[in-house]
Each structure stands twice: as C-alpha cells, then as structure tokens.
Design a protein around this motif. Structure first.
Motif, mmCIF file in Angstrom:
data_model
loop_
_atom_site.group_PDB
_atom_site.id
_atom_site.type_symbol
_atom_site.label_atom_id
_atom_site.label_comp_id
_atom_site.label_asym_id
_atom_site.label_seq_id
_atom_site.Cartn_x
_atom_site.Cartn_y
_atom_site.Cartn_z
ATOM 1 N N ALA A 675 46.607 18.581 20.357
ATOM 2 C CA ALA A 675 47.502 19.660 20.420
ATOM 3 C C ALA A 675 48.015 19.665 22.156
ATOM 4 O O ALA A 675 47.503 19.163 23.053
ATOM 5 C CB ALA A 675 46.994 20.950 20.361
ATOM 6 N N GLU A 676 49.468 19.542 22.017
ATOM 7 C CA GLU A 676 50.100 19.506 23.510
ATOM 8 C C GLU A 676 50.739 20.815 23.920
ATOM 9 O O GLU A 676 51.171 21.562 23.162
ATOM 10 C CB GLU A 676 51.271 18.538 23.356
ATOM 11 C CG GLU A 676 50.484 16.906 23.518
ATOM 12 C CD GLU A 676 51.519 15.917 23.135
ATOM 13 O OE1 GLU A 676 52.839 16.195 23.066
ATOM 14 O OE2 GLU A 676 51.000 14.997 23.057
ATOM 15 N N ASP A 677 50.763 20.789 25.157
ATOM 16 C CA ASP A 677 51.622 21.963 25.723
ATOM 17 C C ASP A 677 50.959 23.437 25.160
ATOM 18 O O ASP A 677 51.629 24.335 25.075
ATOM 19 C CB ASP A 677 53.108 22.261 25.439
ATOM 20 C CG ASP A 677 53.896 20.869 25.592
ATOM 21 O OD1 ASP A 677 53.347 20.224 27.018
ATOM 22 O OD2 ASP A 677 54.457 20.286 25.084
ATOM 23 N N LEU A 678 49.760 23.554 25.084
ATOM 24 C CA LEU A 678 48.950 24.976 24.836
ATOM 25 C C LEU A 678 49.174 25.777 26.156
ATOM 26 O O LEU A 678 49.108 25.245 27.178
ATOM 27 C CB LEU A 678 47.594 24.724 24.346
ATOM 28 C CG LEU A 678 47.216 23.829 22.965
ATOM 29 C CD1 LEU A 678 45.954 23.973 22.702
ATOM 30 C CD2 LEU A 678 48.250 24.635 21.960
ATOM 31 N N ALA A 679 49.153 26.987 26.037
ATOM 32 C CA ALA A 679 49.142 27.936 26.996
ATOM 33 C C ALA A 679 47.727 27.898 27.513
ATOM 34 O O ALA A 679 46.606 27.576 26.948
ATOM 35 C CB ALA A 679 49.537 29.285 26.679
#
Ligand code: ANZ
Ligand code: ZN
Length: 847
Positions: A675-679
């Motif tokens: 997963a990319e760009d998770l908060a």
C-alpha cells in the motif's frame, strides 16, 4: 515487494509471543472470564488434521475473545494413559512412559508450530504422578461419600491372552489380538455411582441451551429413563414368584412366556440340579458382555419346565425360559415376552413355537382379522383380545394395568434407567492405580492420603499377557495401614475416562496442593466453550457431568455443569486413491498426467480415484500437517481449515482449497505491504462517510457477529468480500485506506495470527497485535441506508425494490408505480386504492 516468507515470519512471532508471555493467564482479573477448551489430545505420536481443525477453531475464538477484553483461559494437556502405550510396549519393547513422553514432546512441538495462543505454563499429562496422585485423593473422597463401591461384575475374558478385554477390543465376539472367542468372567470390580445422579443428569440437559440438540438427545437416550411396572408372577405348582420389569404392561394379555437372564439367581439355583441348563448358561457366557453383542446374538432359550400363572386370566399359565437376550443388570433380570409387540420376543416365539397373540391393533386394521407376520407391531393403536382393556389406547391401558396390579399388591410402578454404574477397574498397567490395600484381617483399606500418590513401578515387563502390576515381584506387597500386617495393593488401575473427567478443573490451578483449587475453579468454571469431536458426545461428556456432581457432594466445587457451551466439529475428509491391485495410495504420491489420467509419481503406475472418506492411516488418505505447514505455513492451513465449511460439518481437504488459502495469504500481504501513501497511524479517516469506511465498519460488525456465533466460515467469506472492496477502492484517501487495511489485519488476526502480527508491524505499530483490542464498528457507518419494499397487487407479491430509507409516502408510491412488473400486473384494471407502508410494502388494490 518480496513475497511473504511464512517460514521466517511464523517462527519469529511464535518466539515473540513466548518471550513476552502474552498468553499467560492470570487466575483473576477485572476482565470478564472466558474459558475455552478443546478436548485434550491423546499422545498417539503425531498431530493429525483433525487436531489441527479442533485447535484452530478454539484458537481463533481465544484470540477473538482476548481482543474483545476477556480474561481467557486456553490451556493444553495430554490424556496420556491408555492401551496404545501398552500395545507399543508389547510390540517394540519401549516402556509406556518413554513412549508417551516422547510422543508428547513431538506433538507439543507440532502444536507450537500451529501458533496457538495457549498458556503452556498450565500444561500437564494425566500420566504424571502429580496428576494421578490427586485423582487418587478424589477417589478416596468419593469412597468417603459413598460414591464408590465394589461388586462382582462380568468382564470380557480372552482365554488365550489371559486378559480382560474392553468392549471395543471384542470384535465379532473374538479377542482383537488372539482371535479367540471371548468368554464372560466374573471379577470383583470398582464402580462409581453415576446412577445416583441419573435423574439430575437427565433433567439438567434442558438447561444446556448452548449444546447441540443431537448431543443432548444422545445423552438422554443413553440415560434411558423408562417408566414401567415391576410385576410378580406366581409359580404354578410350586411356591414362590418371579418378578419381571416391563414398560408395556398394556400388552399383558399378549404374554406367552417368561424369560430369565442366564445370570438370574433362580437360573443359578435351577442349573445346580440341571446339567443341560448349566451347559446352556455356560454357552451364553461365551458371548461378549456388551449390550450390542448380546443384541446381535441369535435369540436362544432353554425351557426350565416351570410355569407361572397369568395375573388376569384364571387357569392360563406361561412357560418359564432362560434366554440369552435378558440382561441381569437391567430391571429385574426377568421379563414377560409378548411376541406380537416386541421383535426379540417374536424371534424367540417363532423359534420355540410359542403363541403370537396381537393385543394392540393399528387404527386402520380390523381387530377380528389382524395378525402379525415377521415384524412385531410396536406402534400405537387400540387394545383387543384383552378383556377389560379392549378398546383402550395404549396409554390408558398401561395406567389401568398398573392400577390393578398395585391394588392387588402384585407389583408397583417403577422408573428404570438404562444408565449403569460406571465400572472403572481395568486390569492394566498404564493407568491410575486404585489407592486401596486388601488386608486379610481388615478387608478393604483405603491408602491414607498422606501416602499418596501410589505410583506405578517402573520396572515392568510386557512379555506375557495379563496385568504387569499383578505379577510384579514386590510392588503389591505392602503393610496394612490399619494393622501393619502383610497385605496387598489393589492392582487394578482406573479407566482412563476418569482422567478426562476432571482435567478441566485441574487446569484452573495446575500446581495447587488440593486436587481442585475451589476458588480458581469457582472463577473459571463452567468452561464457556468446549470444542471436540462428536464421538465423545456420550461417555466423556456424561462422565464429566457426573464428576462435577460427585465433586460438589465432596465439597470440591460449586456448580454441577462443567461445560456451558459445547461445539462438536466435523471430521476432516479426503479423497482416497487406489492402485490397480486395489491397494491404497498416499495422496502426495498421486500426480495428474497431461492427458488427465492419474498416476503414481514414483512408479508411473495408474491410479484410480476412490471415495471421499475421513482421513485415516488405514486408507492412506492422510495429509501430514507438518508437510502443509512446511510448504504453505500455519496461517494458510488455519485459514483453509476455517474457510471451507461450517465448523460443525465435515471438511473436505483438497489441494485446490489449500492453494486458494495460500493465494489469499499472499494477497493480504500485498494489499498491506504494498500500500502506498497511507496516512500516519492514528489519523482520522477523512471524509468520514467515504464508502470504503462503510465497507470497513460493516466488515467489523459482520465478522464480530459471525465469530460470536461460531460461524467461522462466514466470517472468512466476509473478509474476502472486504478485501475486494479494499482493492476496488485504491483511489480512496490514505487515511481511509489506512483504516480499512488496519481493520483487515485485525479481523484476520484470529485466523492468521502470524501474517497479521507481521503486517501490524509494517503498518507502523510497535505493540503486539495479540495484545491489541478488537475493532468496534461505528453505528453511524453500518446503518443501512436503503430498505427493501415489497410490491403487491391485491396482496400478491409482484416484485421488490431497493429504495432510499428516507423516501416519503408519495415518493415511495411513485417509485412503486414506475416498476415494470407492478404496472404490467395492474395492466388495464382500475386502481381503487394504494396502501403504502413506509419501509415495508406498497399494495395496489385493483378491481
Ligand atoms: C413386556 C413387553 C411387551 C416389553 C412388549 C416390550 C414390548 P426399555 O424401554 O429399554 O426400558 N426388558 C426388561 N428387562 C429386561 C432385561 N433385563 N433384559 C432384556 N430385556 C428386558 O425396555 C423395557 C422392555 O425391555 C421391557 O418391556 C421388557 O420387555 C424388556 F410388547 O415387557 B417389555
Ligand atoms: Zn489390616
């Protein structure tokens, strides 16, 4: 991103859990308690797939309840006494203790590889003197409270091996090893008074509402309460009476003989003066002792020459037989036979040419012509050929006969239970020694509690048949605790069912000095969820229920029921394979050729697919859990075990199924790890009502409900759905995707603890997922925003539609009338009225 490496990850987290002692259970805590127990294994040598299924179900629940804030007890131990260890000793020369402890060691390692959340500090084996010594103390308490006694009883005797056989060792009337026809012998044996509790064990079944109905029915049938009549028949031409027990007093006018058990005192008396009868009795004793063996044997009898007078028909007499199908330890050991309405009696009457007189006639038959052929009639009907009973129902006739017999003082109403007292004496070495000393002067003397445990001697031999304790040179010779004279130890050991009747109590405080720590047991009992095979539905569960009651009488526990919730899991099945000679072939040797035909991968010989059957060594359709864990990992095995079918049903093990589970493990791994760009962890999901948030919270709600209801396969299906929803929402904001992925990991944790622990770390957490709370669904996000409306014409359903929950009456009516099926159903008829019930129906009344 790398592929998920189960070997590294699983070992890593098993070690982390052990080091941090996460699964160590405090005896008390502020949290509510939850006791989860799987039936403890017999240390046969290797874990099989049935074990894996059993423990995986219990483990998923353990992890779920722990996360939900319960103080969970989930222990493990070993039901370690029993015959296989002695058989191994006979075959290989290994000492039963060595064989058993070696097996325990390897099975413990195997179980640890499954990643079970078990408090290993509480582990014990029932063959340890620490455990069986406490069991001996309980035996002495039972003795003090009149719950133990000794009497003569019949056993199965192998005349070649000179040994007592358990009923299950008698195969078609022959000893399982020697093949010699089994005989019956009388031995003095120890019994536990389970019959004292027959009524309570029966009526309390009603309160066990978290037990499967089928198990409660099986127990009720086993206890077998019957209401009937004890009735005395006077001899004709001789003094005395014979008392019979019947549950069918209504059939008294159909009686055509009396039958005594071969073991009846009157039989013994008569046989003393009648060599032919004595020979017949001997012959009867060559049948096994089990009810089943006796039931199966051909019905045979011996006419004693005596007769009795019928209680209601002046001048009528009935011949008295000795018959092989009458048991001494049921009722009074004597019966009156009514061939028309009892199959055994009918078989007997046909053989010895006795009258078959129907007295109960089915409602659709003519009493004047009704006759019984090869099959006895046991159904309802009206009485006939029965004087004052004629025309009555069976129930009324029973009551009438009982009233008359009681009034004439010829008998009385009685209740009988099929449940016999529990004979616990076994003439074997590998069991708990019965703590008794036989003194020629004092008789039966209990071993003083201070002298417990009575331990088994180590130096025993298995090279001859019989009980090694009995022929041990010194073990049994002791001083009498009472008079100090020479005396002998009891050499019988206890039935291993005794060991499993209280182990769940010992787990509550396995190191306590007392056999049962009353406070700890009071806190943990009853077991909230017991899980095991249905093969234990009768004996083990009944014995454990009896033990609780007996222990309560002795002041060891408060409460009578050991298991509040019971779950019986199904079996693990697999296809079978055979070679051209009909021999079984291991599945891992079978390969599919390009042309679709099956061959043996080692020899190339062709193989045929057989039926799906329970995994068993004899049919070679077993899959070794070690191989599966090695190849795919424990999480994959666990996931497949839980996903395939409802846990109470049989599970079909298949290569495709395990592959599917493995793919899902990889998929969850990729979903989270790639997963990319998770908060950041802990950021608020924004926007608050994003559709993926709804899917997330619905998944929480659904999986929580499913796991609470033991619908493990449904929770798996829901997680698949949720994973799809996450994949489809790759454009959702990082905060929303984080919440979804964290939730996915947490919901999968009970089933796939290693993978999820690793992903939890990847998601940025330093704490153990095993110590993380269960997610809670936000009610606002799980509320359904649409409803299903039924569309009717004159009350008949035509279609249904999904509409927004907030639609008002007018809008709902408009939406309904726009529906094609509804408008076609109305066609050109006149609409008289439209009834709108918001949230439910729109009914169009036409004329
Ligand atoms: C006469 C009769 C007529 C019976 C009839 C049955 C049908 P349950 O229901 O299991 O309690 N019985 C009694 N004592 C027995 C013994 N020691 N060994 C073998 N059979 C015995 O069974 C009670 C019935 O089993 C009794 O009712 C008796 O046979 C038989 F049409 O009595 B009946
Ligand atoms: Zn003595």
């Amino acid at each position: 991103m790398t592929r998920y490496n189960h070997k590294v990850v699983e070992a890593k987290w098993q070690k982390a859990w052990a080091q941090s002692q996460v699964f160590k259970t405090p005896t008390r805590s502020d949290k509510p308690k939850y006791y989860i127990l799987e039936m403890f294994p017999y240390p046969s040598g290797r874990i099989h797939m049935g074990h894996v299924r059993n423990y995986t179900i219990g483990d998923a629940l353990t992890r779920f309840y722990r996360a939900r804030g319960y103080n969970v007890l989930h222990p493990m131990g070993w039901d370690a006494f029993g015959m296989p260890a002695e058989n191994a000793a006979m075959e290989t020369g290994a000492h039963p203790a060595d064989w058993t402890y070696d097996n325990i060691a390897s099975m413990r390692e195997q179980l640890k590889q499954v990643g079970l959340a078990i408090d290993w500090d509480r582990e014990f084996a029932t063959c340890s003197p620490e455990y069986y010594g406490k069991e001996q103390a309980l035996f002495l308490d039972f003795l003090d409270h009149g719950l133990v006694y000794r009497r003569d009883s019949w056993v199965n005797w192998d005349p070649v091996d000179h040994t007592v056989l358990a009923n299950e060792q008698v195969i078609d009337g022959k000893g399982w090893r020697s093949g010699a026809p089994v005989e019956r012998r009388k031995l003095t044996q120890w019994f536990l008074k389970i019959s004292d509790f027959a009524e309570d064990l029966l009526v309390s079944l009603d309160d066990l509402d978290r037990w499967p109905d089928k198990v409660r029915t099986m127990q009720a049938n086993w206890i077998g309460r019957s209401q009937g009549l004890s009735l005395r028949f006077a001899f004709d031409g001789r003094d005395g009476e014979v008392e019979v027990y019947t549950t069918r007093p209504d059939t008294i006018f159909g009686a055509s003989f009396i039958a005594l058990s071969p073991d009846h005192p009157l039989t013994t008396e008569l046989a003393a003066g009648d060599a032919k009868l004595a020979a017949f009795v001997e012959e009867c004793r060559r049948t096994g002792t089990s009810e089943e063996a006796i039931e199966r044997a051909e019905k045979r009898g011996y006419a004693t020459g005596l007769s009795v007078r019928h209680p209601f028909v002046a001048g009528q007499t009935l011949p008295v037989y000795v018959a092989n199908f009458v048991l001494m330890d049921y009722g009074t050991g004597a019966i009156f036979g009514c061939p028309a309405h009892d199959q055994r009696d009918l078989d007997f009457a046909r053989k010895y040419d006795l009258p078959v007189r129907p007295v109960v006639v089915p409602s659709d038959a003519d009493p004047a012509t009704y006759a019984v052929g090869a099959e006895a009639y046991t159904g309802p009907g009206r009485l006939a050929n029965s004087a004052f009973l004629d025309g009555m129902t069976v129930e009324d006739a029973k009551a009438e006969v009982i009233d008359r017999v009681e009034a004439a003082d010829q008998g009385r109403r009685t209740v009988n239970y099929r449940l016999r007292d529990w004979g616990i004496s076994r003439q074997r070495y590998w069991g708990t020694p019965i703590p008794i000393i036989h003194c020629p002067d004092c008789g039966v003397v209990p071993v003083p509690k201070a002298d417990l445990p009575v331990t088994l001697p180590n130096d025993v031999s298995f090279d001859e048949p019989g009980n090694p304790l009995d022929r041990h040179p010194t073990w049994k010779h002791v001083r009498c605790p009472n008079c100090s004279g020479e005396a002998e130890r009891e050499t019988d050991t206890m039935d291993t069912f005794v060991d499993s009747s209280w182990y769940f109590l010992r787990f509550c405080a396995p190191d306590a000095d007392a056999p049962i720590d009353r406070a700890a047991a009071g806190y943990w009992l009853p077991v909230d969820q017991y899980i095991g095979g249905v093969e234990h539905a009768i004996l083990h569960l009944l014995y454990a229920r009896f033990f609780m009651r007996a222990l309560e009488v002795c002041g060891h526990v408060d409460g009578k029921e050991p298991f509040a919730g019971l779950f019986t899991q199904g079996m693990v099945n697999h296809l079978t394979y055979r070679d051209s000679d009909g021999g079984w072939v291991f599945p891992h040797l079978v390969r599919k050729r390009d042309d679709g035909n099956l061959i043996r991968s080692d020899t190339g010989a062709s193989v045929a697919e057989g039926r799906v059957e329970k995994m068993s060594k004899s049919k070679k359709n077993v899959v070794d859990p070690d191989d599966i864990i090695e190849q795919y990992g424990a999480d994959t095995a666990r996931w497949f075990m839980l996903s395939d079918s409802p846990p109470e049903r049989d599970l079909l093990w298949s290569e495709a199924g395990i592959e599917g589970a493995w793919r899902f493990v990889q998929r969850v791994w990729r979903l989270v790890a790639e997963a990319e760009d998770l908060a950041e962890p802990g950021s608020a999901p924004d926007p608050a009502d994003h559709p993926l948030r709804r899917a997330t919270h619905k998944a929480i709600e659904g999986v929580t409900g499913d796991l609470s209801a033991l619908h493990l396969n449904r929770s798996v299906a829901r997680i698949y759905e949720f994973a799809n929803a996450i994949s489809a929402a790759s454009d959702a904001p990082g905060s929303v995707r984080r919440e979804a992925l964290e939730t996915l990991v947490r919901l999968c944790a009970p089933m796939m603890p290693h993978l999820t622990e690793e992903l939890w770390r990847q998601l940025g957490y330093r704490t153990l997922l095993a110590e993380t709370d269960w997610p809670v669904a936000d009610p606002a996000l799980v509320r359904e925003d649409t409803v299903t409306i039924a569309l009717q014409v004159n009350g008949k359903l035509k279609d249904t539609i999904e509409v927004d929950k907030t639609l008002d009456k007018a809008a709902l009516e408009a939406a309904a009338l726009a529906n094609g099926k509804l408008s076609r159903a109305i066609a050109d008829k006149t609409v008289r009225r439209v009834i709108v019930v918001p949230g439910k129906i729109v009914n169009v009344v036409v004329g």
